[in-house]
Design a protein around this motif. Structure first.
Motif, mmCIF file in Angstrom:
data_model
loop_
_atom_site.group_PDB
_atom_site.id
_atom_site.type_symbol
_atom_site.label_atom_id
_atom_site.label_comp_id
_atom_site.label_asym_id
_atom_site.label_seq_id
_atom_site.Cartn_x
_atom_site.Cartn_y
_atom_site.Cartn_z
ATOM 1 N N THR A 174 -0.339 -1.626 2.349
ATOM 2 C CA THR A 174 -0.239 -0.954 1.763
ATOM 3 C C THR A 174 -1.221 -1.481 0.175
ATOM 4 O OG1 THR A 174 1.939 -1.141 2.044
ATOM 5 C CG2 THR A 174 1.673 -0.553 0.004
ATOM 6 N N LYS B 141 -4.592 -0.139 1.375
ATOM 7 C CA LYS B 141 -4.417 1.688 0.610
ATOM 8 C C LYS B 141 -4.767 1.749 -0.397
ATOM 9 C CE LYS B 141 -1.419 2.562 4.945
ATOM 10 N NZ LYS B 141 -0.533 2.872 5.299
ATOM 11 N N ARG B 142 -4.285 1.470 -1.486
ATOM 12 C CA ARG B 142 -4.283 1.209 -2.599
ATOM 13 C C ARG B 142 -5.556 1.175 -3.013
ATOM 14 N NH1 ARG B 142 0.963 -1.951 -5.316
ATOM 15 N NH2 ARG B 142 3.531 -0.070 -4.494
ATOM 16 N N ARG C 68 -8.394 1.489 -1.713
ATOM 17 C CA ARG C 68 -9.378 2.750 -1.370
ATOM 18 C C ARG C 68 -9.115 3.833 -1.594
ATOM 19 N NH1 ARG C 68 -7.649 0.912 4.607
ATOM 20 N NH2 ARG C 68 -9.265 -0.590 4.891
ATOM 21 N N THR C 69 -7.498 4.504 -2.549
ATOM 22 C CA THR C 69 -7.396 5.343 -3.184
ATOM 23 C C THR C 69 -8.034 5.336 -4.580
ATOM 24 O OG1 THR C 69 -4.797 5.815 -1.529
ATOM 25 C CG2 THR C 69 -5.738 6.619 -3.851
ATOM 26 N N LYS C 70 -7.535 4.818 -4.976
ATOM 27 C CA LYS C 70 -8.140 4.178 -6.528
ATOM 28 C C LYS C 70 -9.979 4.072 -6.335
ATOM 29 C CE LYS C 70 -8.061 2.853 -10.762
ATOM 30 N NZ LYS C 70 -7.757 3.972 -11.557
ATOM 31 N N LYS C 71 -10.555 3.736 -5.757
ATOM 32 C CA LYS C 71 -12.047 3.585 -4.880
ATOM 33 C C LYS C 71 -12.929 5.129 -4.706
ATOM 34 C CE LYS C 71 -14.016 3.021 -0.779
ATOM 35 N NZ LYS C 71 -14.289 1.947 -0.051
ATOM 36 N N ASN C 72 -11.938 5.596 -3.886
ATOM 37 C CA ASN C 72 -11.670 7.466 -3.601
ATOM 38 C C ASN C 72 -12.447 8.011 -5.209
ATOM 39 O OD1 ASN C 72 -12.421 6.519 -0.969
ATOM 40 N ND2 ASN C 72 -10.470 7.162 -1.040
ATOM 41 N N GLN C 73 -10.808 7.840 -6.132
ATOM 42 C CA GLN C 73 -10.630 8.526 -7.335
ATOM 43 C C GLN C 73 -11.848 8.274 -8.482
ATOM 44 O OE1 GLN C 73 -7.439 7.874 -9.118
ATOM 45 N NE2 GLN C 73 -7.626 8.824 -11.085
ATOM 46 N N HIS D 192 -15.057 9.737 -7.208
ATOM 47 C CA HIS D 192 -14.364 11.613 -7.183
ATOM 48 C C HIS D 192 -15.151 11.500 -8.543
ATOM 49 C CE1 HIS D 192 -13.813 12.685 -3.143
ATOM 50 N NE2 HIS D 192 -12.714 12.117 -3.269
#
Length: 241
Positions: A134, A137-138, A140-145, A148
């Motif tokens: 978990t 995942k958080r 990776r989500t922050k890194k992708n944001q 972008h």
């Protein structure tokens, strides 16, 4: 012959004591699991061996949740039963509560770092693994944001630079066109001013002593023949008179 009742006292033989601990510990964990399933109860079991090794069992809710629940209820019960003057006891209880939370957090940190995993059972290891997944995942989500957002900002800067480049190119072409139009005007040939055409009156019919001098002067000066049509009107009237 039936089995006799075992006398409850410390086993002096070290090997027998260790064997008995292993057997009774397994049975205790089994009974804790049975009561949690049969009665749908939250059970937390903590056992420390003589060497200080920790053995624990918790139901579907984690050990931390059960301990926090226990501390919350016990703290509230003690506040209700204790007199108002016993503030020192309440502070002692609060201190022990905070120490317990610190120990739980330190243990979780060690587990997340891959330490002290030998004491965990399969369910606890799965819980640690799920928490790590978990967290990943958080992350990776922050890194992708962030990636972008950075790419979008770079695209905006690229469009702004392209628009500025197009504007400068347009201005440069306009300046070149203006310069090309001004160059032929600077190289136009400049002709010298032409003399105003005039006609010399004929002295053929003139009488008087100046006839010869006038004729000699007329012969010495070369005058281009000019049509009488180029003479002004006042000069033509003067000659006709």
């Amino acid at each position: 012959m039936g089995r006799g009742r075992v006398q409850l006292k410390r086993i002096e033989n070290k090997i027998s004591r260790q064997v008995t601990f292993s057997k009774r510990r397994t049975g205790l964990l089994k009974k804790a699991h049975e009561i949690s399933v049969l009665c749908d109860a939250d059970v937390a079991l903590i056992v420390f061996s003589t060497k200080g090794k920790l053995f624990e069992y918790a139901t579907h809710s984690s050990m931390e949740t059960i301990l926090e629940r226990y501390e919350r209820y016990s703290y509230a019960e003690k506040l209700l039963t204790a007199p108002e003057t016993e503030t020192q006891a309440s502070w002692t209880l609060e201190s022990s509560k905070l120490k317990a939370k610190i120990e739980v957090l330190e243990k979780n940190i060690r587990h997340y770092d891959g330490e002290d995993l030998e004491q965990l059972n399969l369910r606890e290891l799965q819980n640690v693994e799920q928490q790590l997944e978990t967290a990943l995942k958080r992350i990776r989500t922050k890194k992708n944001q962030l990636m972008h957002e950075s790419i979008s900002e770079l695209h905006k800067k690229e469009r702004a630079l392209q628009e500025r480049n197009n504007s400068l190119s347009k201005k440069l072409k306009e300046n070149e066109k203006t310069s090309e139009q001004q160059i032929p005007m600077l190289h136009l040939p400049q002709h010298p001013p032409q003399p105003y055409p005039c006609s010399v009156p004929s002295f053929a019919n003139t009488s008087g002593p100046f006839i010869g001098a006038a004729m000699r002067e007329e012969e010495s000066v070369q005058v281009q023949p000019v049509s009488t049509t180029m003479m002004p009107l006042w000069m033509i009237r003067h000659i006709n008179q």
